[in-house]
Motif scaffolding. Structure first.
Motif, short mmCIF file in Angstrom:
data_model
loop_
_atom_site.label_atom_id
_atom_site.label_comp_id
_atom_site.label_asym_id
_atom_site.label_seq_id
_atom_site.Cartn_x
_atom_site.Cartn_y
_atom_site.Cartn_z
N ASP A 290 0.96 -1.11 0.03
CA ASP A 290 0.08 -0.10 0.03
C ASP A 290 0.86 1.36 0.04
OD1 ASP A 290 1.04 -0.04 2.54
OD2 ASP A 290 -0.85 0.04 3.46
N THR A 291 2.08 1.00 0.12
CA THR A 291 3.05 2.25 -0.01
C THR A 291 4.38 1.83 -0.96
OG1 THR A 291 2.29 2.87 2.23
CG2 THR A 291 3.95 4.09 1.48
N ASN B 127 0.47 -1.69 -6.45
CA ASN B 127 -0.56 -1.11 -5.42
C ASN B 127 -1.85 -1.39 -5.75
OD1 ASN B 127 -0.99 0.79 -7.22
ND2 ASN B 127 0.42 2.26 -6.12
N LYS B 128 -2.89 -0.80 -5.07
CA LYS B 128 -4.48 -0.84 -5.18
C LYS B 128 -4.61 -0.43 -6.69
CE LYS B 128 -7.35 1.89 -3.64
NZ LYS B 128 -8.19 2.72 -2.55
#
Length: 207
Positions: free
Chosen positions: A177-178, A191-192
């Protein structure tokens, strides 16, 4: 096999020792959290003890590329009677075939998923060799074939989409997520937004 410009640690032992903080208690907490999110929890065992304590937590076992011919480990996993995902980085077809036959001899009811994999972190796009997915499908007709990806996510997620078009029915991709966090995985993880783009590609191809 990782980018020293991103992670300037040359010793594999020193690199992973930094992150070797998890035990059964932590895995159990992660399993509980995954259950709340309705996703499967998984952790790859690298030793015989881990096979045992992970058994109540995982729905299937992943065998890392480095352990493709670790027959004591594979033997113990076979006794758990769960599906096996087999990563094949740096392996030859005859080595993969030998391991598949070993698993079938130990337990011929186990579902086996074979992942094409390149052991390079990150993998350059022109080194992904996605045509090997078709070769694996041709050589292992009775098994599901997938792809374990270590390329850098591109804007259109073309590598993963191409893997799907080449016949990969299972995709393994590092996720974060980072992306800006330090560590051996974050910089080449999706990531998303990347995952949403990949999913939309697949949906478009199946309309």
């Amino acid at each position: 096999y990782w980018d020293l410009k991103k992670v300037p640690i040359k010793s594999q032992y020193e690199l992973f020792k930094k992150f070797d903080k998890f035990g059964y208690t932590e895995f159990k907490k992660l399993k509980k959290y995954c259950d709340q999110l309705k996703i499967d929890f998984l952790s790859t065992p690298f030793d015989l003890d881990a096979v045992d304590y992970l058994n109540e937590l995982v729905p299937f076992y992943k065998i890392a590329s480095a352990d493709l011919n670790n027959y004591p480990l594979i033997d113990k996993i076979c006794k758990k009677n769960k599906p096996i995902v087999l990563s094949t980085g740096a392996s030859k077809i005859d080595e993969i075939n030998k391991t598949i036959n070993f698993i079938k001899k130990k337990n011929n009811k186990i579902l086996i998923i074979i992942l094409h994999c390149v052991l390079s972190y990150p993998t350059a796009n022109n080194d992904a060799h996605l045509e090997l997915i078709k070769i694996l499908k041709k050589n292992f007709l009775n098994n599901h074939i997938g792809y374990s990806d270590h390329t850098m996510p591109d804007q259109n997620m073309l590598i993963l989409t191409s893997a799907y078009l080449n016949g990969a029915s299972v995709i393994e991709k590092h996720f974060t997520d980072t992306k800006g966090l330090s560590g051996n995985d974050h910089f080449h993880s999706c990531n998303k937004e990347d995952l949403i783009k990949f999913r939309s590609n697949i949906d478009l191809l199946n309309t």
